[in-house]
Scaffold this motif. Structure first.
Motif, PDB file in Angstrom:
ATOM      1  N   ASP A 231       0.882  -1.125  -0.046  1.00  0.00           N
ATOM      2  CA  ASP A 231      -0.049   0.038   0.044  1.00  0.00           C
ATOM      3  C   ASP A 231       0.823   1.363  -0.067  1.00  0.00           C
ATOM      4  O   ASP A 231       0.394   2.390  -0.300  1.00  0.00           O
ATOM      5  N   ILE A 232       2.244   1.079   0.310  1.00  0.00           N
ATOM      6  CA  ILE A 232       3.116   2.455   0.289  1.00  0.00           C
ATOM      7  C   ILE A 232       3.518   2.432  -1.114  1.00  0.00           C
ATOM      8  O   ILE A 232       3.391   1.603  -1.935  1.00  0.00           O
ATOM      9  N   PHE A 233       4.227   3.707  -1.366  1.00  0.00           N
ATOM     10  CA  PHE A 233       4.704   4.126  -2.555  1.00  0.00           C
ATOM     11  C   PHE A 233       5.964   3.290  -2.801  1.00  0.00           C
ATOM     12  O   PHE A 233       6.730   3.331  -2.032  1.00  0.00           O
ATOM     13  N   VAL A 234       5.905   2.476  -3.992  1.00  0.00           N
ATOM     14  CA  VAL A 234       7.253   1.983  -4.482  1.00  0.00           C
ATOM     15  C   VAL A 234       7.185   2.376  -5.977  1.00  0.00           C
ATOM     16  O   VAL A 234       5.977   2.163  -6.728  1.00  0.00           O
ATOM     17  N   VAL A 235       8.049   2.270  -6.808  1.00  0.00           N
ATOM     18  CA  VAL A 235       8.142   2.735  -8.038  1.00  0.00           C
ATOM     19  C   VAL A 235       7.992   1.330  -8.849  1.00  0.00           C
ATOM     20  O   VAL A 235       7.182   1.524  -9.700  1.00  0.00           O
ATOM     21  N   TRP A 236       8.641   0.516  -8.529  1.00  0.00           N
ATOM     22  CA  TRP A 236       8.636  -0.926  -9.279  1.00  0.00           C
ATOM     23  C   TRP A 236       8.076  -1.734  -8.324  1.00  0.00           C
ATOM     24  O   TRP A 236       8.564  -2.045  -7.161  1.00  0.00           O
ATOM     25  N   ASP A 237       7.113  -2.792  -8.584  1.00  0.00           N
ATOM     26  CA  ASP A 237       6.615  -3.826  -7.590  1.00  0.00           C
ATOM     27  C   ASP A 237       7.111  -5.118  -8.248  1.00  0.00           C
ATOM     28  O   ASP A 237       6.682  -5.907  -7.698  1.00  0.00           O
ATOM     29  N   GLU A 238       7.991  -5.200  -9.203  1.00  0.00           N
ATOM     30  CA  GLU A 238       8.327  -6.415  -9.867  1.00  0.00           C
ATOM     31  C   GLU A 238       9.952  -6.258  -9.702  1.00  0.00           C
ATOM     32  O   GLU A 238      10.562  -5.566  -9.972  1.00  0.00           O
ATOM     33  N   LEU A 239      10.270  -6.989  -8.630  1.00  0.00           N
ATOM     34  CA  LEU A 239      11.810  -7.031  -8.224  1.00  0.00           C
ATOM     35  C   LEU A 239      12.580  -8.383  -8.833  1.00  0.00           C
ATOM     36  O   LEU A 239      11.948  -9.371  -8.770  1.00  0.00           O
ATOM     37  N   TYR A 240      13.756  -7.995  -9.608  1.00  0.00           N
ATOM     38  CA  TYR A 240      14.519  -9.130 -10.068  1.00  0.00           C
ATOM     39  C   TYR A 240      15.854  -8.886 -10.090  1.00  0.00           C
ATOM     40  O   TYR A 240      16.265  -7.612 -10.253  1.00  0.00           O
ATOM     41  N   SER A 241      16.719  -9.799 -10.211  1.00  0.00           N
ATOM     42  CA  SER A 241      17.975  -9.761 -10.690  1.00  0.00           C
ATOM     43  C   SER A 241      18.703 -11.127 -11.174  1.00  0.00           C
ATOM     44  O   SER A 241      17.998 -12.119 -10.659  1.00  0.00           O
ATOM     45  N   SER A 242      19.665 -11.360 -11.916  1.00  0.00           N
ATOM     46  CA  SER A 242      20.104 -12.488 -12.446  1.00  0.00           C
ATOM     47  C   SER A 242      21.673 -12.141 -12.904  1.00  0.00           C
ATOM     48  O   SER A 242      21.996 -11.216 -13.145  1.00  0.00           O
ATOM     49  N   ASN A 243      22.436 -13.246 -13.013  1.00  0.00           N
ATOM     50  CA  ASN A 243      23.814 -13.146 -13.381  1.00  0.00           C
ATOM     51  C   ASN A 243      24.263 -14.572 -13.919  1.00  0.00           C
ATOM     52  O   ASN A 243      23.883 -15.421 -13.772  1.00  0.00           O
TER      53      ASN A 243
ATOM     54  N   ASP B 187      37.703  -3.400 -20.408  1.00  0.00           N
ATOM     55  CA  ASP B 187      37.361  -2.250 -19.784  1.00  0.00           C
ATOM     56  C   ASP B 187      35.780  -1.525 -20.114  1.00  0.00           C
ATOM     57  O   ASP B 187      35.731  -0.391 -20.458  1.00  0.00           O
ATOM     58  N   ASN B 188      34.982  -2.474 -19.985  1.00  0.00           N
ATOM     59  CA  ASN B 188      33.395  -1.941 -20.120  1.00  0.00           C
ATOM     60  C   ASN B 188      32.743  -2.241 -18.888  1.00  0.00           C
ATOM     61  O   ASN B 188      31.390  -2.464 -19.059  1.00  0.00           O
ATOM     62  N   ASN B 189      33.226  -2.480 -17.811  1.00  0.00           N
ATOM     63  CA  ASN B 189      32.397  -2.878 -16.556  1.00  0.00           C
ATOM     64  C   ASN B 189      31.895  -1.684 -15.884  1.00  0.00           C
ATOM     65  O   ASN B 189      32.364  -0.916 -14.823  1.00  0.00           O
ATOM     66  N   LEU B 190      30.981  -0.873 -16.461  1.00  0.00           N
ATOM     67  CA  LEU B 190      30.226   0.399 -16.195  1.00  0.00           C
ATOM     68  C   LEU B 190      28.840   0.034 -15.706  1.00  0.00           C
ATOM     69  O   LEU B 190      28.460  -0.824 -16.264  1.00  0.00           O
ATOM     70  N   MET B 191      28.624   0.428 -14.375  1.00  0.00           N
ATOM     71  CA  MET B 191      27.224   0.276 -14.070  1.00  0.00           C
ATOM     72  C   MET B 191      26.390   1.527 -14.235  1.00  0.00           C
ATOM     73  O   MET B 191      27.009   2.820 -13.869  1.00  0.00           O
ATOM     74  N   PHE B 192      25.281   1.430 -14.864  1.00  0.00           N
ATOM     75  CA  PHE B 192      24.263   2.664 -14.948  1.00  0.00           C
ATOM     76  C   PHE B 192      23.143   2.360 -14.278  1.00  0.00           C
ATOM     77  O   PHE B 192      22.307   1.495 -14.299  1.00  0.00           O
ATOM     78  N   ARG B 193      22.961   3.221 -12.989  1.00  0.00           N
ATOM     79  CA  ARG B 193      21.624   3.078 -12.127  1.00  0.00           C
ATOM     80  C   ARG B 193      20.798   4.114 -12.198  1.00  0.00           C
ATOM     81  O   ARG B 193      21.188   5.254 -12.360  1.00  0.00           O
ATOM     82  N   GLU B 194      19.711   4.049 -12.072  1.00  0.00           N
ATOM     83  CA  GLU B 194      18.662   5.048 -12.054  1.00  0.00           C
ATOM     84  C   GLU B 194      17.775   4.745 -10.562  1.00  0.00           C
ATOM     85  O   GLU B 194      17.316   3.677 -10.312  1.00  0.00           O
ATOM     86  N   THR B 195      17.709   5.889  -9.823  1.00  0.00           N
ATOM     87  CA  THR B 195      16.910   5.706  -8.489  1.00  0.00           C
ATOM     88  C   THR B 195      16.022   6.875  -8.635  1.00  0.00           C
ATOM     89  O   THR B 195      16.177   7.987  -8.960  1.00  0.00           O
ATOM     90  N   VAL B 196      14.602   6.094  -8.302  1.00  0.00           N
ATOM     91  CA  VAL B 196      13.492   6.986  -8.520  1.00  0.00           C
ATOM     92  C   VAL B 196      12.777   7.117  -7.180  1.00  0.00           C
ATOM     93  O   VAL B 196      12.379   6.027  -6.549  1.00  0.00           O
ATOM     94  N   THR B 197      12.470   8.181  -6.569  1.00  0.00           N
ATOM     95  CA  THR B 197      11.487   8.304  -5.282  1.00  0.00           C
ATOM     96  C   THR B 197      10.664   9.223  -5.626  1.00  0.00           C
ATOM     97  O   THR B 197      10.361   9.649  -6.667  1.00  0.00           O
ATOM     98  N   GLN B 198       9.784   9.660  -4.757  1.00  0.00           N
ATOM     99  CA  GLN B 198       8.630  10.516  -4.816  1.00  0.00           C
ATOM    100  C   GLN B 198       8.983  11.860  -5.568  1.00  0.00           C
ATOM    101  O   GLN B 198       8.346  12.481  -6.119  1.00  0.00           O
ATOM    102  N   ASN B 199      10.409  12.219  -4.926  1.00  0.00           N
ATOM    103  CA  ASN B 199      10.525  13.502  -5.349  1.00  0.00           C
ATOM    104  C   ASN B 199      11.760  13.734  -5.947  1.00  0.00           C
ATOM    105  O   ASN B 199      12.239  14.860  -6.435  1.00  0.00           O
ATOM    106  N   VAL B 200      12.646  12.771  -6.113  1.00  0.00           N
ATOM    107  CA  VAL B 200      14.036  12.967  -6.924  1.00  0.00           C
ATOM    108  C   VAL B 200      14.119  11.583  -7.879  1.00  0.00           C
ATOM    109  O   VAL B 200      13.644  10.454  -7.642  1.00  0.00           O
ATOM    110  N   ILE B 201      14.742  11.926  -8.924  1.00  0.00           N
ATOM    111  CA  ILE B 201      15.226  10.970  -9.860  1.00  0.00           C
ATOM    112  C   ILE B 201      16.739  11.235 -10.083  1.00  0.00           C
ATOM    113  O   ILE B 201      17.217  12.181 -10.206  1.00  0.00           O
ATOM    114  N   GLN B 202      17.471  10.183  -9.806  1.00  0.00           N
ATOM    115  CA  GLN B 202      18.800  10.015  -9.837  1.00  0.00           C
ATOM    116  C   GLN B 202      19.472   9.290 -10.755  1.00  0.00           C
ATOM    117  O   GLN B 202      19.234   8.090 -10.573  1.00  0.00           O
ATOM    118  N   ASN B 203      20.151   9.601 -11.764  1.00  0.00           N
ATOM    119  CA  ASN B 203      20.957   8.856 -12.880  1.00  0.00           C
ATOM    120  C   ASN B 203      22.581   8.899 -12.543  1.00  0.00           C
ATOM    121  O   ASN B 203      22.926   9.754 -12.154  1.00  0.00           O
TER     122      ASN B 203
END
Length: 163
Positions: free
Chosen positions: A31-43, A105-121
């Motif tokens: 019932d609380i605010f979440v940006v994504w309700d499907e969580l996943y990861s794999s490697n 030399d290509n191990n870069l991580m691109f991360r996007e964080t989204v909250t109610q007030n802030v979007i951070q790339n």
């Protein structure tokens, strides 16, 4: 839900491969605010060990991190190739190793964080093209070479016998 896979492949006398992978997934019903309700990861990790000579071997490893999604964070896929060589000298008492992490030399991580007030790339470079070497020497001090380790050849006293 979590899935894991491990497979060892013996291609030949001089070549071994190992494949490991995992996948994690969960669905949120909040019932609380979440940006994504499907969580996943794999490697996926694919490691090859090749014996070039009797005393020289190499490891080539491919690592793939697929896209990852948490409640407020999305991470794009990334991969890297690592290579290592190992040389054994002096009856395996001296080991010389060379390792290169992220060969391409290509191990870069691109991360996007989204909250109610802030979007951070953000773009994050970590363990990028690390070079390492190691020299190790193994020598046994004070070894009793006259000690007999074969039970059949021992001379038991006090009435014992080996027959």
């Amino acid at each position: 839900m979590e899935l894991k896979l491990l497979s060892v492949i013996k291609s030949s006398n001089f070549w071994n491969s190992q494949l490991s992978a995992n996948y994690y997934h969960t669905s949120l019903n909040q019932d609380i605010f979440v940006v994504w309700d499907e969580l996943y990861s794999s490697n996926l990790i694919f490691k090859n060990t090749i014996e070039i000579l009797k005393n020289l071997s190499t490891d080539v490893t491919f690592r793939q991190n697929f896209k990852t999604q948490n409640t407020f964070t999305f991470i794009k896929p990334r991969n890297r190739v690592d290579i290592a060589m190992r040389l054994k000298l002096l009856e395996n008492r001296l080991n010389v190793s060379l390792r290169i992490i992220d060969l391409l030399d290509n191990n870069l991580m691109f991360r996007e964080t989204v909250t109610q007030n802030v979007i951070q790339n953000e773009k994050w470079r970590f363990q990028s093209q690390t070079f390492g070497y190691l020299f190790s020497l193994s020598y046994k001090l004070f070894q009793n070479k006259s000690k007999n380790r074969n039970r059949k050849d021992r001379n038991y006293q006090f009435g014992g016998t080996t027959d």
